[in-house]
Structure formats: structure tokens, C-alpha cells
Design a protein around this motif. Structure first.
Motif, short mmCIF file in Angstrom:
data_model
loop_
_atom_site.label_atom_id
_atom_site.label_comp_id
_atom_site.label_asym_id
_atom_site.label_seq_id
_atom_site.Cartn_x
_atom_site.Cartn_y
_atom_site.Cartn_z
N HIS A 42 -3.64 19.00 -7.15
CA HIS A 42 -4.26 17.87 -7.88
C HIS A 42 -4.34 16.61 -7.03
O HIS A 42 -5.06 15.68 -7.37
N ASP A 95 -6.44 8.83 -3.93
CA ASP A 95 -6.30 9.52 -5.21
C ASP A 95 -7.02 10.87 -5.13
O ASP A 95 -8.13 10.93 -4.60
N GLU A 124 -13.34 8.72 -17.30
CA GLU A 124 -13.17 8.32 -18.70
C GLU A 124 -13.88 6.99 -18.97
O GLU A 124 -14.49 6.80 -20.03
P1 ADQ Z 1 -2.78 10.85 -12.10
O1 ADQ Z 1 -2.30 10.32 -10.80
O2 ADQ Z 1 -1.87 10.69 -13.25
O3 ADQ Z 1 -3.22 12.38 -11.97
P2 ADQ Z 1 -5.51 10.22 -13.23
O4 ADQ Z 1 -6.43 11.26 -12.68
O5 ADQ Z 1 -6.16 8.90 -13.30
O6 ADQ Z 1 -4.18 10.05 -12.37
O7 ADQ Z 1 -5.07 10.67 -14.66
C1 ADQ Z 1 -4.27 9.85 -15.44
C2 ADQ Z 1 -4.46 10.19 -16.92
O8 ADQ Z 1 -3.48 9.46 -17.62
C3 ADQ Z 1 -5.82 9.77 -17.44
O9 ADQ Z 1 -6.26 10.70 -18.39
C4 ADQ Z 1 -5.54 8.40 -18.08
O10 ADQ Z 1 -6.35 8.08 -19.18
C5 ADQ Z 1 -4.09 8.52 -18.50
N1 ADQ Z 1 -3.45 7.20 -18.38
C6 ADQ Z 1 -3.29 6.46 -17.28
N2 ADQ Z 1 -2.68 5.29 -17.58
C7 ADQ Z 1 -2.47 5.30 -18.90
C8 ADQ Z 1 -1.90 4.37 -19.83
N3 ADQ Z 1 -1.43 3.19 -19.45
N4 ADQ Z 1 -1.86 4.74 -21.13
C9 ADQ Z 1 -2.33 5.94 -21.51
N5 ADQ Z 1 -2.89 6.84 -20.70
C10 ADQ Z 1 -2.96 6.53 -19.41
C11 ADQ Z 1 -3.17 13.38 -10.93
C12 ADQ Z 1 -3.83 12.98 -9.61
C13 ADQ Z 1 -5.25 12.55 -9.84
C14 ADQ Z 1 -6.03 13.66 -10.55
C15 ADQ Z 1 -5.27 14.15 -11.78
C16 ADQ Z 1 -5.92 15.40 -12.38
O11 ADQ Z 1 -3.07 11.94 -8.97
O12 ADQ Z 1 -5.90 12.22 -8.62
O13 ADQ Z 1 -7.30 13.16 -10.96
O14 ADQ Z 1 -3.94 14.48 -11.45
O15 ADQ Z 1 -6.09 16.39 -11.43
#
Ligand code: ADQ
Length: 479
Positions: free
Chosen positions: A172, A380, A388
Motif C-alpha cells: 500500500h 504517499d 474522496e
Molecule cells: P493512509 O496513509 O492511511 O493509507 P490514505 O490513502 O489517505 O492514507 O487513507 C486514509 C483514509 O483514512 C481515508 O479514507 C481518509 O478519509 C481517512 N482519514 C484520514 N484522516 C481522517 C480523519 N481525520 N478522520 C476520519 N478519517 C480520516 C495507506 C497508504 C496510502 C494508500 C492507502 C490505501 O499510506 O498511500 O492510499 O493506504 O492503499
């Protein structure tokens, strides 16, 4: 590679029966919880439902003695098999090796990566422990799909126990440039471990290229045009399979009552100001401190009398047991205090800094209201927040996405204003450009992005992953 069979292929497998998903942390999801589960969990649940499967991993519980037996249960038509971990193993395997060695290294932060042999020993020990427990649950025709950097050696440990099942891995997070990756003392072992899978999936073509470069340069093995290579007697297929979100569901979310209620509250609070929003886990890879510095530059450009802009940064606490995250929190809170100290007035607070998580529905409501979505990670894998934000926009009056070139999502979302997050002035200029962008251009950019968000959605991700896991056939098996 065997030609893809099209969307219905998952129902007629070329190989195997059950799907077994393995991830570090497993939360049993019941009934309505599925609607608030993150996109990844939703995607995995859908894949498991279609294939009739089992989800295996750490329960989230720790023990001071040896962990008891695996606990199995069924919820929502899916089987779960959960194991506890000992407190000491969890500390060195998860908090330390996974989150203080692999996480910073794979995000290009070798300055923050610690290489400690006994952490690595714990990482291997826990992967062996998982392998032993998983083997006891496996049937010969199960297809096993293993997730993320916590579990790189799991295939090698399963193979050592004689497991012949088809095994796929999905990373990921980014795969780093070989010049960085080779700084880790165990780089060769972990790369050889990856080659024990049948299929290894990466987020983007860039990550895939980095892995291939490493294998070619350091292991001396070439890939064929279809993505296959042959290492230590096994064929492995490497592919880019970008992850996505539940695009249509997310597009509907801002119109749900809860989203409207949250949006209305925020709307009243900002009193007609234009809203910039950032939403992330509080993680140094997300570029939150740099983003706040760029906002400070924007405020300096606009001047003290301009109170037209408000920034809401929502940072969910994350890995608060890890010292680097404690330091980051202090840094971000100091910056937030500095910005508000300098630019607030009796009737104006420029920055809302919120250190907690919100429901997905509330976030969709906030995104819908925001003129700018600021997604500026320093590195990332993909970044689902970017997708989203796009999905939650009002098609008649969409906001502008300001997106880091170092997020995997930048490879798809070319309608965003693409920025270098280290260039604080450029990010400040992009915010300003976004705030002044005419409606026609905003619509045009949003439509291009929304088409990509729909195209690379979560269903497409797991369907393609499943197809590779079931059907990918190494060159010599064809002959
Ligand atoms: P993350 O590093 O956690 O994921 P991201 O892909 O942005 O990063 O996903 C985060 C999820 O958590 C999103 O669905 C977001 O809406 C939610 N989220 C973030 N902050 C939040 C908050 N304050 N309150 C509620 N919800 C929140 C890892 C990798 C990424 C990759 C994903 C999926 O680091 O690069 O995209 O896995 O593979």
C-alpha cells in the motif's frame, strides 16, 4: 501473462476456491459498521463476499503470556480468524520494525529510519508465527492475498512450511528508489521474500519500476515484457494495481442527512469565507507542517486585512506510541498556534486545527463545502483523501484539488493543480490560483478527475488483483 478474462472472471476462477485475506490488523465488521468502514475494508469485504472467504490477522489484543489459540467467527457472511500478539512482539515487530524502519525508509525518510537487528528479528518471528497459524487454516486450493509492509516475509515463511497455495502481496505504500532501499541491512532478504509470492502488486507504475530496477540491479534478474521474472526457482509477476475508492457511494455521501448537518454547522462557523481543507492521519509523510507553512505564506500575501479565507486541517491521531509522531504533533501544534497568534482577530480565526477523526459522512460534507482540497504529502502510496475530495464535490460548483506530485494519486488526477510540497511558495501560489479559478475551468478539471476516480475505483482494484491471483500464468507453465 494469460489474457484477462473481463469483469465477470472473478465468478469463474481458473484456480482455487476460497479467498483468504491477510492483513496486520483485522477488525470484525458487522452490519451497519460496513458503511463507515474505510474504502480499503469495504473493498476487501466485497472481494471476500464474492469469493466466500476468510480474513486472518492480528486481533488488536495483546497478551503478557504466550498468545492463546486463534479465534474464529463469522460476521456478515465472512469468516474471521484472529490471533493475539505478545506485548513485546508487538512493540518490536509493529511499533519498531514496521513503523520506525520500513515506514520511513519506504517513504524516502532514511533520516528517520532506524536499523536495529533485534527489531528485525521480531519482525521475522511474528511473520513466522502468523505463517504457522495461517497454515493450519488453509485448504489446498485457497488463494491468499496478503497486505502491506508488515507482512513482506509471510510468503517465504509459508513456503518454508511447505505451503504451495497461490499467494499475492499488495504494497500500500511506495517502493523506494533502489539507492535508498539498499541502505537497509536486510534489503536483500526482504526483496527475496517478495519473490516468494506469485504476484506482487504496487500502487503505481513508478513503484513497480523502482522494484524492477532493484531486482535487475541488485539481484541480477530481468523482467519480461509481461512483468514476470524468475528468482531462486520461482516465477513472480510484478504489476501496478492502483487502489481507488467506492466512487459512486462517496459521491452520494454529501447529500446524506448527517453530512448536510455537519456541513451546515461548518458553513455557519466560517460565515461566507472560502474554505481550504486538509484531512490526514497525523503522519510526517503527509506534509502537514509544510502545508501550514504554505498557508502562512498565503496569509502573508493576502495581508492582515483580508479575512476571506479559512483553513481547516483535520489530523487524526496516529501511532502516538512512536516518538517521531510525538515530535510531529508538537511541531504542528506550535505552527498552528503561531499562525492563529499572528493572523487571528476578534472576529477571525484563520486556522481550525482539529486533532481527531470524523465519520466518513461528515468528511464528505466538509469536502463538499471546501473551495480547495489541500493534499500535499511528501510521499504517499496513493492517498485516498485526494480521490474522496474529488468524489464529494458539487458537479455544478466543484472545488479545486491542490495535489502533491509525490502522491501516487497524482499519476491519475491530472486535473488537479500539481505541486511540489517542499516548494512552500509554489503551494501558496496554487492555493491562491485555486481560490480565483473561474467556474468553467474548475468544472473542466473536476470532470477529468472524476472520470479517473470512477475508472480506478475500489471494485476495479480488487477485481484486477483477484484476476491476477487466480489467472496469472508464468511463461513456462504456458508451454
Ligand atoms: P493512509 O496513509 O492511511 O493509507 P490514505 O490513502 O489517505 O492514507 O487513507 C486514509 C483514509 O483514512 C481515508 O479514507 C481518509 O478519509 C481517512 N482519514 C484520514 N484522516 C481522517 C480523519 N481525520 N478522520 C476520519 N478519517 C480520516 C495507506 C497508504 C496510502 C494508500 C492507502 C490505501 O499510506 O498511500 O492510499 O493506504 O492503499
Amino acid at each position: 501473462m494469460t489474457p484477462a478474462r473481463g469483469k465477470g472472471a472473478a465468478a469463474q476462477p481458473a484456480h482455487g476456491g476460497r479467498l483468504v485475506v491477510v492483513s496486520n490488523r483485522v477488525t470484525v465488521i458487522r452490519g451497519k459498521q460496513a458503511t463507515q468502514a474505510g474504502g480499503l475494508a469495504v473493498g476487501l469485504l466485497a472481494a471476500l463476499k464474492e469469493a466466500g472467504g476468510l480474513w486472518f490477522g492480528w486481533s488488536g489484543e495483546t497478551t503478557t503470556d504466550a498468545p492463546g489459540p486463534v479465534r474464529t467467527q463469522t460476521a456478515g457472511g465472512i469468516g474471521y480468524a484472529l490471533t493475539d500478539l505478545s506485548v513485546d512482539d508487538l512493540e518490536d515487530y509493529y511499533n519498531n520494525f514496521a513503523n520506525r524502519t520500513l515506514w520511513p525508509l519506504f517513504h524516502y525518510r532514511i533520516d528517520l529510519a532506524t536499523y536495529e537487528p533485534h527489531w528485525y528479528a521480531a519482525y521475522r518471528r511474528v511473520n513466522r508465527f502468523f505463517a504457522e497459524r495461517l497454515k493450519a487454516l488453509l485448504r489446498p486450493d485457497d488463494l491468499v492475498w496478503i497486505h502491506d509492509y508488515h507482512l513482506i516475509p509471510l510468503a517465504a515463511e509459508l513456503r518454508r512450511l511447505g505451503v504451495q497455495n497461490r499467494l499475492a502481496f499488495f504494497l500500500h505504500i511506495p517502493f523506494p528508489a533502489p539507492e535508498l532501499y539498499v541502505t537497509m541491512p536486510w534489503q536483500r532478504e526482504l526483496a527475496l521474500d517478495l519473490c516468494q509470492y506469485d504476484v506482487v502488486g504496487f500502487q503505481t507504475p513508478t513503484d513497480l519500476r523502482q522494484f524492477k530496477n532493484y531486482v535487475e540491479l541488485e539481484l541480477g534478474r530481468r523482467f519480461d515484457a509481461d512483468g514476470w521474472t524468475h528468482v531462486e526457482g520461482r516465477h513472480v509477476l510484478a504489476a501496478a494495481v492502483p487502489i481507488g475508492i467506492e466512487a459512486e457511494e462517496f459521491a452520494q455521501m454529501p447529500y446524506l442527512p448527517e453530512a448536510q448537518r455537519q456541513r451546515q454547522r461548518l458553513k455557519e462557523a466560517i460565515r461566507g469565507r472560502r474554505l481550504i481543507i486538509g484531512v490526514d492521519r497525523l503522519d510526517y509523510t503527509k506534509g502537514i507542517a509544510e502545508r501550514l507553512k504554505s498557508f502562512l505564506l498565503l496569509l502573508e500575501t493576502l495581508g492582515h486585512d483580508d479575512k476571506s479565507t479559512s483553513f481547516m486541517q483535520i489530523s487524526a491521531p496516529s501511532r502516538s506510541d512512536v516518538p517521531e509522531y510525538v515530535n510531529l504533533r508538537v511541531e504542528v501544534e506550535t505552527l498552528a498556534g503561531h499562525i492563529n497568534g499572528r493572523f487571528s482577530d476578534s472576529d477571525y480565526v484563520p486556522l481550525r486545527y482539529i486533532n481527531r477523526s470524523f465519520s466518513r459522512t461528515a468528511l464528505a460534507g466538509f469536502f463538499h463545502l471546501s473551495a480547495i482540497g489541500l493534499v500535499t504529502p511528501l510521499r504517499d502510496g496513493m492517498n485516498l483523501v485526494a480521490k474522496e475530495y474529488v468524489a464529494a464535490q458539487n458537479p455544478d460548483d466543484p472545488g479545486v484539488l491542490v495535489l502533491s506530485r509525490f502522491a501516487g494519486a497524482a499519476g491519475e488526477l491530472d486535473g488537479a493543480l500539481i505541486v511540489n510540497p517542499y516548494d512552500l511558495h509554489q503551494v501558496a501560489r496554487a492555493m491562491q490560483a485555486g481560490l480565483g479559478m473561474p467556474l468553467d475551468e474548475r468544472k473542466d478539471r473536476w470532470e477529468r478527475m472524476m472520470a479517473k476516480v470512477r475508472h480506478f475505483d475500489i471494485r476495479g482494484w480488487w477485481t484486477k488483483s483477484m484476476r491476477l491471483l487466480r489467472e496469472a500464468t508464468p511463461p513456462q507453465r504456458e508451454s
